[in-house]
Write an enzyme that holds these catalytic residues in place. Structure first.
Site, short mmCIF file in Angstrom:
data_model
loop_
_atom_site.label_atom_id
_atom_site.label_comp_id
_atom_site.label_asym_id
_atom_site.label_seq_id
_atom_site.Cartn_x
_atom_site.Cartn_y
_atom_site.Cartn_z
N ASP A 20 0.86 -1.18 0.00
CA ASP A 20 0.00 0.00 0.00
C ASP A 20 0.90 1.23 0.00
O ASP A 20 2.03 1.15 -0.48
CB ASP A 20 -0.95 -0.05 1.21
N HIS B 56 2.10 1.99 -3.24
CA HIS B 56 1.16 2.93 -3.85
C HIS B 56 1.66 4.37 -3.81
O HIS B 56 0.90 5.29 -4.02
CB HIS B 56 -0.22 2.82 -3.18
#
Ligand SMILES: *[C@@H]1O[C@H](CO)[C@@H](O)[C@H](O)[C@H]1NC(C)=O
Ligand SMILES: *[C@@H]1O[C@H](CO)[C@@H](O)[C@H](O)[C@H]1NC(C)=O
Length: 406
Positions: free
Chosen positions: A230, A253
């Site tokens: 993430d 991310h």
């Protein structure tokens, strides 16, 4: 004389052995500096026996002592249930948590309290966590139980390492491996310096944010490597004076401000610098994300993203004020998170998709004082390179590629 004092100290703390503890009475106030070795408190470090009690006992003794204190975790693998290292440690000037070994988390999810992390440092001032050791969250076993990527009412899995209301904290030269949820979270911290941190989990592991900040001021994170599933670093609500530099991010991310505007008790985010960092194969580079339909009016103010290299990144520059990680979100009302003084400069490299620059601001509160300076991003996939904008009037200077929105 010293022996006698040492004895007194041992008695007053009720501890049988305090390895190398020294007491020093000067000016009537006892001062000591000591090393508290978890092995002397019964830790086995064999990776199987539960060492939680021993760690707590060592912490307790260290926290009750005074002066400059060290908790030593020699090499070895220490199996730990969820554990809280609580302060305040009233007479302790500085507390070094010297971890040479690996701390390994239990995989039994029933052991974790609701909303609790695995290792939590709470209400401590002057804490340094260092020593080259590893927090091993053993997350792989629990990732299949994480429903958060799809279900907004999901049960949140435990964060590996949490700092809650700490002051003057240093985290240097440690590793976090395979967290169940976030690797590291700072909640209400004041003056935090992280460096030489290595964070590692597979790119496919859900919600394994590297370092998540909330309600914190004076945070510096530098020279660290984050590879996870993430956000490498996520800067949530209520943060101010945050400097992120020298980060290698990927897979992951990207580095995000947000997500914001989901809950009604959120505070502004301001004074953030992200600089001198590299993104490798990440889905985003730098991103500000806010939900539509935000219940509270908050501000995102004074952010600079400077000197960043993108290598094979999907979306290097993103403002998304209709952030929706689910299949569908209620977008009936525009986001009320107000963005101003947002600057992207000296951002270069390669992308995997055409939309290298996405500036999707809120219809209700369009971005203000938004600028881009020296941007050079090239799509190495199909479809050329372009900018897309919505409710965003940016100022451009220097060399800009892809060209600004029409
Ligand atoms: C005791 O403390 C004083 C002042 O902090 C220091 O100068 C002295 O060296 C200390 N003595 C010992 C034995 O640690
Ligand atoms: C903007 O943020 C930076 C970084 O935290 C800070 O140094 C600077 O003082 C801020 N500027 C204003 C006008 O607050």
């Amino acid at each position: 004389m010293r022996l006698v004092l040492l004895y007194l100290c041992i008695i007053c703390h009720g501890m049988a052995t305090v390895d190398g503890a020294r007491t020093n009475v000067s000016g009537g106030k006892p001062k000591s500096s000591g090393t508290f070795n978890v092995k002397e408190y019964g830790a086995r470090g064999n990776g199987r026996s539960d060492d939680t009690k021993a760690f707590l006992a060592a912490w307790d003794a260290a926290c009750k002592s005074s002066g400059q204190v060290k908790i030593l975790i020699p090499s070895g693998t220490y199996f730990l249930n969820p554990i809280e290292f609580n302060g305040p440690c009233r007479d302790v000037q500085s507390l070094k948590f010297q971890m040479q070994g690996t701390l390994r988390a239990t995989t039994d999810l029933r052991k974790y309290g609701n909303g609790k992390g695995w290792v939590e440092f709470r209400h401590v001032d002057g804490l340094t966590v260092t020593g080259g050791g590893t927090f091993d969250g053993q997350g792989a076993v629990s990732w299949p139980f994480n429903k958060c990527p799809k279900d907004k009412n999901c049960k949140v899995l435990p964060t590996s390492v949490k700092f809650v209301n700490t002051k003057d904290t240093v985290v240097r030269g440690i590793t976090s491996l395979n967290s169940k949820f976030f690797h590291m979270a700072l909640l209400g911290c004041h003056n935090f310096k992280g460096s030489g941190i290595t964070i590692s989990a597979p790119g496919t592991s859900p919600n394994t944010d590297g370092i998540h900040l909330e309600g914190s001021t004076g945070v510096t994170i530098s020279g660290s490597k984050v590879a996870t599933g993430d956000d490498c670093i996520s800067i949530g609500q209520g943060n101010s004076l945050v400097t992120i530099s020298g980060i290698t991010c990927g897979p992951g991310h990207g580095i995000s401000v947000g997500s914001l505007g989901r809950y009604n008790d959120e505070e502004d985010v301001k004074n953030v610098i992200v600089k001198d960092s590299t993104f490798q194969g990440t889905t985003n580079g730098v991103r500000i994300k806010t939900w539509a339909n935000s219940p509270a009016i908050t501000k995102v103010q004074n952010m600079t993203f400077d000197n960043l290299v993108m290598k094979n990144v999907d979306y290097p520059i993103v403002i998304d004020q209709t952030y929706c990680p689910f299949a569908k979100c209620d977008n009936s009302r525009a986001s009320r998170v107000k963005l101003s003084d947002i600057h992207f400069k000296n951002i270069r490299g390669t992308t995997k998709r055409p939309e290298a620059v996405i500036l999707r601001c809120s219809k209700g509160t369009p971005c203000q004082k938004l600028s881009l300076h020296n941007i050079n991003l090239k799509n190495i996939g199909f479809g050329g390179t372009l900018s897309t904008c919505l409710n965003a009037k940016a100022e451009y200077s220097g060399n800009i590629f892809p060209p600004p929105c029409q």
